[in-house]
Enzyme design. Structure first.
Site, PDB file in Angstrom:
ATOM      1  N   ASP A   1      22.626  63.328  58.682  1.00 17.67           N
ATOM      2  CA  ASP A   1      21.876  62.997  57.284  1.00 17.67           C
ATOM      3  C   ASP A   1      21.003  62.874  57.695  1.00 17.67           C
ATOM      4  OD1 ASP A   1      20.484  62.021  54.637  1.00 17.67           O
ATOM      5  OD2 ASP A   1      21.212  59.603  55.396  1.00 17.67           O
TER       6      ASP A   1
ATOM      7  N   ASP B   1      17.355  60.725  56.431  1.00 19.53           N
ATOM      8  CA  ASP B   1      16.895  59.314  56.633  1.00 19.53           C
ATOM      9  C   ASP B   1      17.807  57.809  56.898  1.00 19.53           C
ATOM     10  OD1 ASP B   1      14.074  59.529  55.707  1.00 19.53           O
ATOM     11  OD2 ASP B   1      15.290  60.672  53.808  1.00 19.53           O
TER      12      ASP B   1
ATOM     13  N   LYS C   1      24.159  64.759  47.138  1.00 19.81           N
ATOM     14  CA  LYS C   1      25.356  64.276  47.824  1.00 19.81           C
ATOM     15  C   LYS C   1      25.642  63.450  47.149  1.00 19.81           C
ATOM     16  CE  LYS C   1      23.402  63.703  51.424  1.00 19.81           C
ATOM     17  NZ  LYS C   1      22.590  62.842  53.314  1.00 19.81           N
TER      18      LYS C   1
ATOM     19  N   ASP D   1      24.014  57.660  57.258  1.00 22.71           N
ATOM     20  CA  ASP D   1      24.183  55.980  56.724  1.00 22.71           C
ATOM     21  C   ASP D   1      24.191  55.343  55.622  1.00 22.71           C
ATOM     22  OD1 ASP D   1      21.602  57.335  55.432  1.00 22.71           O
ATOM     23  OD2 ASP D   1      21.415  55.208  55.672  1.00 22.71           O
TER      24      ASP D   1
END
Length: 299
Positions: free
Chosen positions: A22, A24, A216, A241
């Site tokens: 990922d 961000d 996702k 995250d």
């Protein structure tokens, strides 16, 4: 599930050939690049790992995202980036085989449609234009040949967009595609803003239809990667995250998962969920403070 120990880093990395990231909250955040991220990506490339960067962010095209990578100093190629906007465009063209779509979305979504050769129409709302149902219905004309409706993040989203989508989605044969259903996104300083999920929920409520979600945690991103690269889920690792998107995505696709604590998830949250048997799919294989912890592997 547990904290990734220094002695186990080498074992983890040696067990995988492909790593999904990922962006961000893993590589950068609202304050800029996360310390050590560039060096970690470079080290993994030197180890001949196949790296893929996946994001639910549909506001920007892959070309714009690539430019961000380059500005931060990452050695990344366009074909290594998979965004929900790109997957939506590919899905509409290759799977639905639509020639033209109605789109709710910003410039990034429209650029991805153009890049795959897809025609599109959208509702361009004039500034301060007030929605009046009777006036809208009298002036709105449905475009012929619409093969799908795509809903992505649109900062100019309004009742006009909902009303237009309703006209097309009243036909049950027209597929309804959403880039993602993230209800919020971080905007910095601990604050969050409404995400694409809020727009999707509004359209779904009005049309009484549920979308095909390409971002996702849906596995369409993984399936697209399978077609383009030689990937085995058993030798793949997902690093993210967010538990409910990144980690669920990795778990559902049969990958090992690593949660970094530089984004929205805290160690306290992971520990609390570990005692709840109904939350097992939200739990990562292991977690660590930051991506650059991977550089601390023992020889």
């Amino acid at each position: 599930m547990g904290r990734l120990l220094k002695k186990d880093i080498g074992k983890l990395l040696n067990s995988v050939a492909t790593i999904f990231f990922d962006c961000d909250g893993v590589l950068w955040n609202s304050h800029g690049i996360i310390q050590g991220a560039v060096e970690t990506i470079q080290k993994l490339k030197e180890m001949n790992k196949n790296l893929l960067f996946i994001t639910n962010n549909s506001s920007y095209s892959r070309k714009v995202i690539l430019n961000k990578f380059q500005q931060y100093g990452f050695n990344v190629k366009l074909e290594e980036i998979l965004s929900s906007a790109y997957i939506a465009a590919v899905y509409a063209k290759d799977i639905v085989q639509a020639e033209k779509v109605f789109v709710i979305g910003s410039t990034g979504m429209k650029e991805e449609l153009e890049d795959v050769g897809m025609k599109y129409v959208s509702f361009e709302n004039e500034e301060n234009q007030v929605y009046i149902a009777k006036n809208f219905m009298e002036s709105f004309t449905k475009e012929n040949g619409i093969g799908a409706v795509i809903v992505a993040y649109d900062p100019k989203f309004s009742l006009h967009h909902i009303a237009a989508a309703m006209q097309y989605l009243s036909d049950p044969c027209i597929p309804y595609i959403a880039t993602n259903t993230d209800n919020t996104f971080p905007i910095g300083n601990g604050k969050i803003g409404p995400g694409t999920g809020c727009i999707v929920n509004a359209v779904s409520t009005a049309t009484e239809r549920q979308p095909i979600i390409v971002g996702k945690p849906n596995r369409l991103m993984f399936d697209t990667a399978l077609k383009r690269y030689s990937i085995n889920s058993k030798t793949s690792l997902m690093i993210g995250d967010r538990l409910n998107t990144d980690i669920v995505f990795g778990n559902d696709c049969g990958m090992q998962t690593l949660c970094v604590l530089t984004g929205v998830t805290s160690e306290k949250e992971i520990i609390e969920l570990s005692s709840n048997s109904s939350s097992l799919n939200l739990l990562p294989t292991c977690y660590t403070d930051k991506l650059s912890d991977l550089l601390e592997m023992e020889d």
